[in-house]
Design a protein around this motif. Structure first.
Motif, PDB file in Angstrom:
ATOM      1  N   ILE A  82       0.899  -1.273  -0.078  1.00 56.02           N
ATOM      2  CA  ILE A  82       0.115  -0.025   0.031  1.00 56.02           C
ATOM      3  C   ILE A  82       0.760   1.122  -0.050  1.00 56.02           C
ATOM      4  O   ILE A  82       1.834   1.356   1.022  1.00 56.02           O
ATOM      5  CB  ILE A  82      -0.833   0.153   1.294  1.00 56.02           C
ATOM      6  CG1 ILE A  82      -1.687  -1.180   1.466  1.00 56.02           C
ATOM      7  CG2 ILE A  82      -1.763   1.079   1.058  1.00 56.02           C
ATOM      8  CD1 ILE A  82      -2.448  -1.576   0.271  1.00 56.02           C
TER       9      ILE A  82
ATOM     10  N   CYS B  81      -5.719   8.355   4.606  1.00 56.47           N
ATOM     11  CA  CYS B  81      -4.479   7.294   4.793  1.00 56.47           C
ATOM     12  C   CYS B  81      -4.909   6.497   6.070  1.00 56.47           C
ATOM     13  O   CYS B  81      -4.597   5.264   6.172  1.00 56.47           O
ATOM     14  CB  CYS B  81      -3.181   7.946   4.476  1.00 56.47           C
ATOM     15  SG  CYS B  81      -2.917   8.564   2.849  1.00 56.47           S
TER      16      CYS B  81
ATOM     17  N   TRP C  26      -7.603   4.164   5.786  1.00 58.31           N
ATOM     18  CA  TRP C  26      -7.338   3.048   4.983  1.00 58.31           C
ATOM     19  C   TRP C  26      -6.471   1.880   5.907  1.00 58.31           C
ATOM     20  O   TRP C  26      -6.943   0.799   5.724  1.00 58.31           O
ATOM     21  CB  TRP C  26      -6.828   3.282   3.455  1.00 58.31           C
ATOM     22  CG  TRP C  26      -6.752   2.361   2.674  1.00 58.31           C
ATOM     23  CD1 TRP C  26      -7.158   0.848   2.832  1.00 58.31           C
ATOM     24  CD2 TRP C  26      -5.952   2.185   1.455  1.00 58.31           C
ATOM     25  NE1 TRP C  26      -6.973   0.303   1.614  1.00 58.31           N
ATOM     26  CE2 TRP C  26      -6.287   1.119   0.811  1.00 58.31           C
ATOM     27  CE3 TRP C  26      -5.210   3.307   0.595  1.00 58.31           C
ATOM     28  CZ2 TRP C  26      -5.795   0.684  -0.620  1.00 58.31           C
ATOM     29  CZ3 TRP C  26      -4.785   2.917  -0.525  1.00 58.31           C
ATOM     30  CH2 TRP C  26      -4.970   1.684  -1.200  1.00 58.31           C
TER      31      TRP C  26
ATOM     32  N   GLN D 278      -4.877   5.764  -7.157  1.00 53.83           N
ATOM     33  CA  GLN D 278      -5.724   6.681  -6.487  1.00 53.83           C
ATOM     34  C   GLN D 278      -6.204   7.596  -7.695  1.00 53.83           C
ATOM     35  O   GLN D 278      -5.677   8.222  -8.279  1.00 53.83           O
ATOM     36  CB  GLN D 278      -5.508   7.173  -5.278  1.00 53.83           C
ATOM     37  CG  GLN D 278      -5.106   6.209  -4.224  1.00 53.83           C
ATOM     38  CD  GLN D 278      -5.003   7.139  -2.895  1.00 53.83           C
ATOM     39  OE1 GLN D 278      -4.334   8.060  -3.006  1.00 53.83           O
ATOM     40  NE2 GLN D 278      -5.536   6.855  -1.787  1.00 53.83           N
TER      41      GLN D 278
ATOM     42  N   HIS E  98      -9.866   4.224  -2.453  1.00 54.22           N
ATOM     43  CA  HIS E  98      -9.084   3.176  -1.858  1.00 54.22           C
ATOM     44  C   HIS E  98      -9.623   1.665  -2.173  1.00 54.22           C
ATOM     45  O   HIS E  98     -10.954   1.676  -2.669  1.00 54.22           O
ATOM     46  CB  HIS E  98      -8.704   3.185  -0.452  1.00 54.22           C
ATOM     47  CG  HIS E  98     -10.052   2.609   0.315  1.00 54.22           C
ATOM     48  ND1 HIS E  98     -11.072   3.444   0.568  1.00 54.22           N
ATOM     49  CD2 HIS E  98     -10.144   1.586   1.096  1.00 54.22           C
ATOM     50  CE1 HIS E  98     -12.016   2.856   1.161  1.00 54.22           C
ATOM     51  NE2 HIS E  98     -11.579   1.596   1.623  1.00 54.22           N
TER      52      HIS E  98
END
Length: 213
Positions: A44, A54, A57, A170, A176
């Motif tokens: 990731i 972030c 996610w 993205q 995501h």
């Protein structure tokens, strides 16, 4: 095991694999290809450690981390810079290994675009962004303003030895891949349990607050 090859763009995995990343907080430098030399890898690429999106996610990935580990799939988080990483670690948003790229060109090679100040602020008004902000705030994830605001990230899913399963870039800061989709890439969709995993469709969430990404 048969994997789904559904990437819209397949990066040059040999060139990508030679790029250097630095472990956080240790500082050890390794080539990206070491992540998939001996096992399948879910990598990731976060856009900013202090980004609420972030952090959200990362927390959601924690729901499937045990499944990936059980199936010998390496889950790794990578950032474009080190700034803000201490707060990310201290907040325990991600329990697996963390790195940052040594050269920002790695993100460019992966096709991760950059916004400008106007477009990044506009993107906060998208429904997807507003929903993510609402969910992140309800979870108390917080955020800060450290680091590169306009960089986007994505993910790279690689089979042991270097075969690209899926490349994801993205389209916006909150974009995501859902947990169920990630598990499906590795043929593990039957292990996804919507009742116990937090990563649900964004449209199911109510939005009534906003914050900086």
């Amino acid at each position: 095991m048969i994997f789904s090859k559904i990437a819209k763009m397949t990066p040059d995995i040999i060139a990508i694999g030679s790029q250097k990343i630095k472990s956080i907080p240790g500082g050890e430098s390794v080539e990206l290809k070491t992540l998939w030399q001996d096992q399948n890898a879910a990598i990731i690429f976060f856009r900013r450690w202090g980004c609420l999106f972030c952090r959200l996610w990362a927390k959601e990935l924690g729901e499937i981390a045990p499944i990936l580990k059980k199936n010998n799939i390496k889950l790794v988080g990578i950032g474009v810079e080190e700034a803000g990483s201490k707060e990310f670690i201290d907040g325990k948003f991600f329990d697996d290994e963390l790195f940052c790229v040594e050269d920002r060109s790695t993100y460019q090679m992966l096709g991760f675009k950059r916004f400008n100040v106007v477009t990044i602020l506009t993107s906060l008004l998208w429904k997807q962004s507003r929903d993510a902000i609402s969910k992140g705030k309800s979870m108390g994830l917080g955020g800060d303003l450290k680091g590169d605001w306009v960089q986007t990230g994505g993910a790279l899913f690689v089979e042991k030895g270097g075969n690209v399963i899926r490349h994801f870039a993205q389209t916006g800061p909150s974009d995501h891949l859902p947990n169920e989709e990630i598990l499906k890439l590795f043929g593990l969709e039957n292990e996804y349990n919507a009742e116990t995993m937090a990563n649900k469709k964004r449209e199911e969430m109510e939005c009534n607050t906003e914050a900086k990404p």
